[in-house]
Design an enzyme around this catalytic site. Structure first.
Site, mmCIF file in Angstrom:
data_model
loop_
_atom_site.group_PDB
_atom_site.id
_atom_site.type_symbol
_atom_site.label_atom_id
_atom_site.label_comp_id
_atom_site.label_asym_id
_atom_site.label_seq_id
_atom_site.Cartn_x
_atom_site.Cartn_y
_atom_site.Cartn_z
ATOM 1 N N ASP A 288 17.908 -57.309 31.043
ATOM 2 C CA ASP A 288 18.801 -58.426 30.927
ATOM 3 C C ASP A 288 18.151 -59.723 31.280
ATOM 4 O O ASP A 288 17.316 -59.885 32.283
ATOM 5 C CB ASP A 288 19.993 -58.006 32.072
ATOM 6 N N GLU B 75 16.839 -58.735 26.189
ATOM 7 C CA GLU B 75 18.044 -59.723 25.808
ATOM 8 C C GLU B 75 17.272 -61.233 26.283
ATOM 9 O O GLU B 75 17.265 -61.536 27.253
ATOM 10 C CB GLU B 75 19.288 -59.525 26.838
#
Length: 749
Positions: free
Chosen positions: A407, A460
């Site tokens: 992330d 991401e």
């Protein structure tokens, strides 16, 4: 004195004035002990005249009134609990088995079972382990400095073996514990175990002595997924995993489904219904929002306190293993989100762990994410790097995770991410790159690929950094397998939310991706981020500026999914999107499954299932995702070809997907509310094209416009300039059609 040794026992069970203690040596000799003060008793043994510190195992019989017990003293075990080699690995920035070195583990030392505690607190003045087993009294078990046996320097580690008895069952599994740390500032703090493998259910937060620690258990969890792991490794060794379909279902497990009373389901309870649902829809990968321990469910798991523990609200570590094992036996892979960019600021967790900046940077211009209200890990500190690199490897080994989605990679690439001028510090070269975080990400991908072929690493990442999925041989290559294409997501949703009349002016938002789609290896996400925080649901976004009726919104959403699944890249859908859920996601409640029972939404769900079934079974729709324009070096011809790219006034796009000798697949999308009769579409091959799917088919709640499923269409020689053949057919409004090309098709030159 010469020839004599003093043995002292320090324990809270010796607090009472009437406590009596008898020393029992390893040889069985019993000696009365003298009380020096509350907690402290001593006895004198003969021997040890040469002055060396001799090993002496002993126990003490303690009698207080009518109560008798055998006490095994923690300080009768002076041996180093962590090897110099393990310490050197941690100090170097990478220790592959760090989860087995640090934290709390049940071990057997010379027939005595106990808990081995190791914690890193380099600037602390004093560290004690406290818990249910010692009344949370910081006086009971002060920990030892672990010195470097060669240099005799403090390593930053504190360790202690806490014995309980001669049987494993004497160990208090399930007990709560923490570390009491007196910092260099003199302040006394209670802190969790950063390497704890089990925690209390939030909002409580103490670490828990885990009985599910497989590396130290005589009865580790019995897995049944050997065939799955063998297949995964084989695909990873020859890079075959990139040629496989990857239909990803993104799930926030605590809110996927709940009881009628709104209570959470456990890992074990949720496994079967989730697998059944995924198989019915033909998803073959499950992506889980972070399930590492986090104190606040409203963070969705992205503000972590325990990077080595499964989220306790849904069950034990073994319950989570059961869940993964069940999913694997259904032929479904599991990707889990991992958050190494930052951590939350709960006082009892990692922040200022030893009374100073320990896991984080000291300067807030490096160590603070003001917008997120979190701290930034110190990517330059080797012990922190070892902590962050060890966590994904631990999840892969211990829980058989098949992929890691990292992330907020953008926040790790740039020092000025979400920071204004004056709020960040340039790197040593004067630039804005987070050089130490870049090397951390590269090292993470290098280690995972070396140890676990077939495990996919996903990023991401939302910036224009070149080489996110590039080779580690390249200076800027990060080595990820796949990158989320957030540009595609933003452009496509921007286009479809606009009024139909303005879409011709935004046509490039559909086609621009063709210019960069080969630059990286992509996942095409329609994720949780797009259906939360006031953004509305996906079905709400469809042409919302036109305020169309719900039926037209559903039709347009079907077209979007066809466009997503037909395009190069792995499709990802967040839970609830498969039934066109009306409201946006709320982490406190279940998906609105009752909506899926409505006729229209049920047929919409059938459309998703059939789309993914076609995607999985037709190689042109997935095998060449990473070479849309071909690869001369690899001898791979183009796998993507526009056949209708400039008809912005009609809001129609079409393209063909190719792979080797497979029959090509044509994808046609009409994002206009207009129906087009006898539309002439150029195609690269003459012959019969079979309709695989038409989103307007009755089966999917459509109106039956255009050729239905399985209808054969014959090309003509004329109709579209520049193409060897032409198809003529009616295109429904707000629709997607997929067609299978003629059987006699050679490789595309």
């Amino acid at each position: 004195p010469g020839g004599m040794r003093v043995i002292r026992v320090w324990n809270g069970s010796l607090e009472a004035d009437n406590a009596e203690a008898t020393l029992v040596t390893a040889g069985g000799q019993e000696l009365p002990m003298v009380r020096r003060c509350a907690w402290l008793y001593e006895a004198v043994l003969e021997g040890g005249a040469d002055g060396r510190r001799l090993k002496q195992r002993y126990s003490a019989k303690v009698k207080t009134g009518e109560n008798c017990a055998t006490l095994h003293d923690a300080y009768a075990y002076p041996d180093a609990l962590v090897s110099d080699e393990e310490i050197a690995a941690i100090h170097s920035g990478f220790c592959p088995k760090i989860a087995d070195v640090m934290g709390c583990h049940c071990v057997d030392i010379e027939g005595v079972f106990g808990l081995r505690f190791v914690v890193w607190a380099p600037r602390a003045k004093l560290v004690s382990v406290v818990g249910d087993f010692n009344g949370w009294d910081g006086r009971a078990h002060p920990m030892r400095h672990r010195m470097d046996s060669q240099k005799r320097d403090f390593t930053g580690l504190w360790e202690l073996f806490l014995p309980f008895g001669t049987k494993r069952k004497d160990v208090p599994f399930g007990s709560k514990y923490m570390f009491r740390i007196v910092g260099e500032d003199g302040v006394d703090r209670l802190k969790i175990d950063p390497f704890g493998q089990e925690f209390e259910v939030p909002p409580k937060h103490a670490s828990v002595v885990s009985a599910c620690d497989d590396a130290f258990s005589p009865t580790p969890f019995a897995w049944s997924d050997a065939a799955w792991l063998e297949k995964r490794a084989a695909l990873g060794k020859d890079d075959g995993i990139r040629r496989q379909p990857m239909a990803i279902y993104e799930v926030h497990l605590p809110s996927w489904r709940r009881t009628a009373a709104g209570e959470h389901l456990s890992y074990r309870d949720i496994a079967a219904p989730l697998v059944d649902h995924m198989k019915a829809l033909h998803f073959n990968y499950l992506e889980l929002l972070p399930l590492a321990q986090h104190p606040f469910e409203g963070s969705w798991g992205y503000q972590v306190t325990g990077h080595y523990a499964a989220y306790s609200r849904l069950g034990t570590p073994d319950d989570f293993k059961f869940f993964i094992d069940y999913v694997h036996q259904a032929g479904i892979g599991v990707i889990m989100d991992y958050v190494p960019a930052h951590f939350c600021k709960d006082e009892w967790a990692l922040i200022n762990y030893d009374g100073s900046a320990t896991f984080e940077y000291e300067d807030p211009r490096e160590g603070e994410h003001a917008e997120w209200g979190t701290r930034v890990f110190n990517f330059a500190r080797n012990e922190v790097r070892a902590y962050l690199l060890g966590a994904p490897l631990f999840w892969i080994e211990r829980y058989h995770i098949d992929g890691v989605r990292v992330d907020a990679v953008s926040a790790m690439l740039y020092r000025n991410f979400n920071r204004k001028d004056g709020e960040w510090i340039p790197n040593k070269d004067g630039g804005d790159s987070y050089l130490e975080a870049v090397t951390l990400l590269r090292e993470l991908n290098r280690q995972v690929k070396a140890a676990w072929p077939g495990v996919v690493m996903c990023a991401e990442e939302s910036t224009s950094w070149s080489g996110v999925t590039g080779s580690l041989d390249s200076p800027s290559g990060l080595g990820f397998d796949f990158k989320w294409d957030l540009g595609w997501m933003n452009d496509t949703l921007s286009y479809l939310s606009a009024p139909a009349s303005s879409r011709p002016g935004k046509h490039d938002k559909l086609t621009f991706r063709g210019l960069y789609m080969q630059h990286e290896k992509w996942i095409l996400p329609l994720s949780h981020d797009e259906v939360v925080s006031g953004k509305g649901s996906l079905v709400d976004k469809m042409s919302y500026m036109d305020h169309p009726e719900f039926y037209e919104k559903v039709r347009l959403l079907k077209a979007l999914y066809g466009f997503q699944i037909g395009s190069p890249g792995r499709p990802l859908l967040f839970m609830g999107n498969e039934i066109a859920q009306g409201r946006e996601w709320n982490y406190t409640q279940s998906v609105d499954w009752h909506e899926g029972e409505e006729e229209l939404r049920g047929k919409f769900c059938t459309w998703v299932s059939d789309l993914l079934g076609i995607y999985n079974s037709h190689k042109p729709l997935h095998a060449g995702d990473d070479e849309p324009h071909g690869s001369e070096e690899a001898g791979i011809p183009k796998s993507f070809e526009w056949t209708e790219v400039d008809n912005k006034d009609a809001s129609v796009v079409a393209f063909v997907r190719h792979w080797a000798q497979e029959r090509p697949v044509l994808v046609v999308c009409n994002f206009s509310p207009n129906e087009y009769n006898r539309y002439a579409l150029g195609v690269p091959f003459a012959g019969e094209w079979q309709v695989l799917l038409n989103s307007d088919d009755w089966r999917y709640g459509g109106r039956g416009v255009g050729p239905g499923n399985l209808v054969l269409l014959e090309t003509t020689a004329e109709g579209r300039y520049g193409w060897p053949a032409c198809l003529w057919f009616d295109i429904p409004a707000h629709s997607c059609l997929m067609m299978l090309g003629p059987e006699a098709v050679s490789d595309v030159e």
